[in-house]
Design an enzyme around this catalytic site. Structure first.
Site, PDB file in Angstrom:
ATOM      1  N   MET A  21       1.528  -1.121   0.297  1.00  0.00           N
ATOM      2  CA  MET A  21      -0.317  -0.317  -0.150  1.00  0.00           C
ATOM      3  C   MET A  21       0.816   1.325   0.221  1.00  0.00           C
ATOM      4  SD  MET A  21      -3.759  -0.896   2.260  1.00  0.00           S
ATOM      5  CE  MET A  21      -2.758  -0.840   3.540  1.00  0.00           C
ATOM      6  N   LEU A  24       6.623   3.687   1.531  1.00  0.00           N
ATOM      7  CA  LEU A  24       7.640   1.792   2.175  1.00  0.00           C
ATOM      8  C   LEU A  24       8.773   2.246   2.894  1.00  0.00           C
ATOM      9  CD1 LEU A  24       8.291   1.079  -2.530  1.00  0.00           C
ATOM     10  CD2 LEU A  24       6.558   0.654  -0.315  1.00  0.00           C
ATOM     11  N   HIS A  25       8.711   1.201   3.756  1.00  0.00           N
ATOM     12  CA  HIS A  25      10.072   1.081   4.080  1.00  0.00           C
ATOM     13  C   HIS A  25      10.924  -0.049   4.361  1.00  0.00           C
ATOM     14  CE1 HIS A  25       7.494  -1.964   6.533  1.00  0.00           C
ATOM     15  NE2 HIS A  25       6.487  -1.123   6.182  1.00  0.00           N
ATOM     16  N   HIS A  28       9.082  -2.967   3.484  1.00  0.00           N
ATOM     17  CA  HIS A  28       8.590  -3.758   2.598  1.00  0.00           C
ATOM     18  C   HIS A  28       9.885  -3.787   1.145  1.00  0.00           C
ATOM     19  CE1 HIS A  28       5.544  -0.716   3.375  1.00  0.00           C
ATOM     20  NE2 HIS A  28       4.293  -1.822   2.853  1.00  0.00           N
ATOM     21  N   GLU A 139       5.058 -11.843   6.869  1.00  0.00           N
ATOM     22  CA  GLU A 139       5.132 -12.513   8.659  1.00  0.00           C
ATOM     23  C   GLU A 139       4.316 -11.759   9.099  1.00  0.00           C
ATOM     24  OE1 GLU A 139       8.594 -14.923   9.387  1.00  0.00           O
ATOM     25  OE2 GLU A 139       8.047 -16.576   7.999  1.00  0.00           O
ATOM     26  N   LYS A 140       5.036 -10.413   9.561  1.00  0.00           N
ATOM     27  CA  LYS A 140       4.157  -9.041  10.109  1.00  0.00           C
ATOM     28  C   LYS A 140       2.624  -9.369   9.751  1.00  0.00           C
ATOM     29  CE  LYS A 140       3.575  -4.680  11.098  1.00  0.00           C
ATOM     30  NZ  LYS A 140       2.705  -3.956  10.538  1.00  0.00           N
ATOM     31  N   MET A 175       8.515  -2.935  11.571  1.00  0.00           N
ATOM     32  CA  MET A 175       8.431  -1.644  10.640  1.00  0.00           C
ATOM     33  C   MET A 175       6.638  -1.464  10.445  1.00  0.00           C
ATOM     34  SD  MET A 175      11.997  -0.683   8.433  1.00  0.00           S
ATOM     35  CE  MET A 175      13.037  -0.756   8.801  1.00  0.00           C
ATOM     36  N   SER A 176       6.253  -0.291  10.061  1.00  0.00           N
ATOM     37  CA  SER A 176       5.096   0.130   9.339  1.00  0.00           C
ATOM     38  C   SER A 176       4.753   1.081   9.226  1.00  0.00           C
ATOM     39  CB  SER A 176       3.488  -0.400  10.617  1.00  0.00           C
ATOM     40  OG  SER A 176       2.879  -0.051  10.131  1.00  0.00           O
TER      41      SER A 176
HETATM   42  P1  AMP Z   1       1.030  -3.047   3.114  1.00  0.00           P
HETATM   43  O1  AMP Z   1       1.918  -1.923   2.374  1.00  0.00           O
HETATM   44  O2  AMP Z   1       1.424  -2.441   4.886  1.00  0.00           O
HETATM   45  O3  AMP Z   1      -0.192  -3.032   3.090  1.00  0.00           O
HETATM   46  O4  AMP Z   1       2.440  -4.001   3.622  1.00  0.00           O
HETATM   47  C1  AMP Z   1       3.160  -4.564   2.018  1.00  0.00           C
HETATM   48  C2  AMP Z   1       4.017  -5.764   2.393  1.00  0.00           C
HETATM   49  O5  AMP Z   1       4.651  -5.675   2.799  1.00  0.00           O
HETATM   50  C3  AMP Z   1       2.658  -7.498   3.380  1.00  0.00           C
HETATM   51  O6  AMP Z   1       2.996  -8.454   2.572  1.00  0.00           O
HETATM   52  C4  AMP Z   1       3.493  -7.018   4.853  1.00  0.00           C
HETATM   53  O7  AMP Z   1       3.154  -7.563   5.595  1.00  0.00           O
HETATM   54  C5  AMP Z   1       4.313  -6.385   4.403  1.00  0.00           C
HETATM   55  N1  AMP Z   1       5.556  -5.659   5.699  1.00  0.00           N
HETATM   56  C6  AMP Z   1       5.078  -4.718   6.442  1.00  0.00           C
HETATM   57  N2  AMP Z   1       5.593  -3.969   7.053  1.00  0.00           N
HETATM   58  C7  AMP Z   1       6.234  -5.337   7.268  1.00  0.00           C
HETATM   59  C8  AMP Z   1       7.465  -5.523   7.886  1.00  0.00           C
HETATM   60  N3  AMP Z   1       8.120  -4.594   8.856  1.00  0.00           N
HETATM   61  N4  AMP Z   1       8.829  -6.608   7.803  1.00  0.00           N
HETATM   62  C9  AMP Z   1       8.342  -7.373   6.787  1.00  0.00           C
HETATM   63  N5  AMP Z   1       7.036  -7.478   6.243  1.00  0.00           N
HETATM   64  C10 AMP Z   1       6.404  -5.931   5.729  1.00  0.00           C
END
Ligand code: AMP
Length: 274
Positions: A21, A24-25, A28, A139-140, A175-176
């Site tokens: 979404m 990015l961090h 990602h 896996e988060k 991370m989020s």
């Molecule tokens: P999102 O942008 O939050 O929808 O996340 C996209 C992908 O990145 C999903 O598969 C999440 O599980 C993964 N993700 C998000 N945060 C982390 C993290 N801290 N470590 C590993 N994967 C992550």
């Protein structure tokens, strides 16, 4: 997008895909590095999917910085950053959703009604358009990964799903993209999730195998921090997500905690044999 994928697949290249979404961090980026290792071409998507947000959730305020994301993706060597637009992806008359009976009725699914239906629907659409050989998920979002694995198996998607471990800040905070919304004080409070998980791991090492006792300790610990509201803390079977009362095999301890108005999630595998 589909033409691009077809062309490269015809050339015998395996396509890896990382849906995101955006904002990015390093989490990602780590998924993307894994995707690059596993396949020949790497596609990411950046799409804040409206159908996975409920009323009153943070769809409108979800952080975004596309220019920065493109730069980061380019530096990692992403071949395509796919950014569908909302009106194209959900045109008027859109009326088909993917759902599951069991796994969504646990953890985040209980307080985020319809969330996983939205996730499964968007991931299905993205899988059809991107047509990858491999897809990497974190896996988060433990429940999301379990649901995607089940969906891919049940609906015969010919895609290999790879789970990637959680990437953390140096002090342990998972991370989020949502961490950006925390004030400095809330950022410090946010550490209570990983601390509670580590305490649980220590309790198990000291032969406390009662999930109820471990969860109660975690609840007390989290509520000893200001501005926290627990959505859930559960110890469950990593495959079915059913509650486990006595930890006599590897289980997942998962939690969702609101710090101020920001909802944080984290989880850890607790293994009694380690
Ligand atoms: P999102 O942008 O939050 O929808 O996340 C996209 C992908 O990145 C999903 O598969 C999440 O599980 C993964 N993700 C998000 N945060 C982390 C993290 N801290 N470590 C590993 N994967 C992550």
């Amino acid at each position: 997008m589909t033409e691009w994928s077809d062309r490269h697949r015809r050339n015998g290249q395996a396509i890896s895909f990382v849906p995101t979404m955006g904002f990015l961090h390093e989490g990602h980026l780590s998924l993307m590095k894994e995707g690059k290792l596993q396949g020949d071409k790497l596609v990411i998507s950046i799409f804040v999917n409206p159908t996975q947000f409920g009323p009153g959730e943070d769809f409108e305020s979800y952080p975004s910085d596309l220019e920065r994301d493109f730069k980061l993706a380019e530096d990692i060597g992403v071949d395509v950053a796919f950014t569908p637009n909302k009106a194209d992806f959900y045109p008027q008359g859109f009326d088909t959703f993917i759902d599951q009976e069991k796994l969504p009725n646990h953890l985040c699914g209980l307080s985020r009604s319809g969330h996983f239906q939205g996730v499964m629907t968007i991931v299905t659409k993205l899988f059809h358009v991107v047509n990858p050989d491999i897809a990497v998920f974190g896996e988060k979002d433990f429940q999301q990964l379990a649901i995607i694995r089940c969906m891919v198996k049940d609906l015969n998607f010919n895609i290999r799903i790879i789970g990637h471990h959680t990437i953390r800040e140096s002090d342990g905070l998972a991370m989020s993209s949502r961490n950006a919304k925390l004030t400095p004080a809330q950022r410090t409070t946010g550490l209570c999730l990983i601390s509670a998980l580590k305490k649980a791991q220590n309790s198990l090492k000291n032969n406390e195998t009662s999930s109820a006792a471990i969860i109660q300790n975690a609840v007390d610990f989290i509520y000893s921090h200001p501005d926290t509201e627990i959505d859930y803390i559960k110890i469950c079977d990593p495959d079915t997500l059913d509650d486990v009362a006595v930890i006599d095999r590897p289980v997942v301890m998962a939690m969702a905690v609101k710090v101020g108005t920001t909802r944080l999630i984290d989880n850890m595998i607790l293994n009694p044999d380690k």
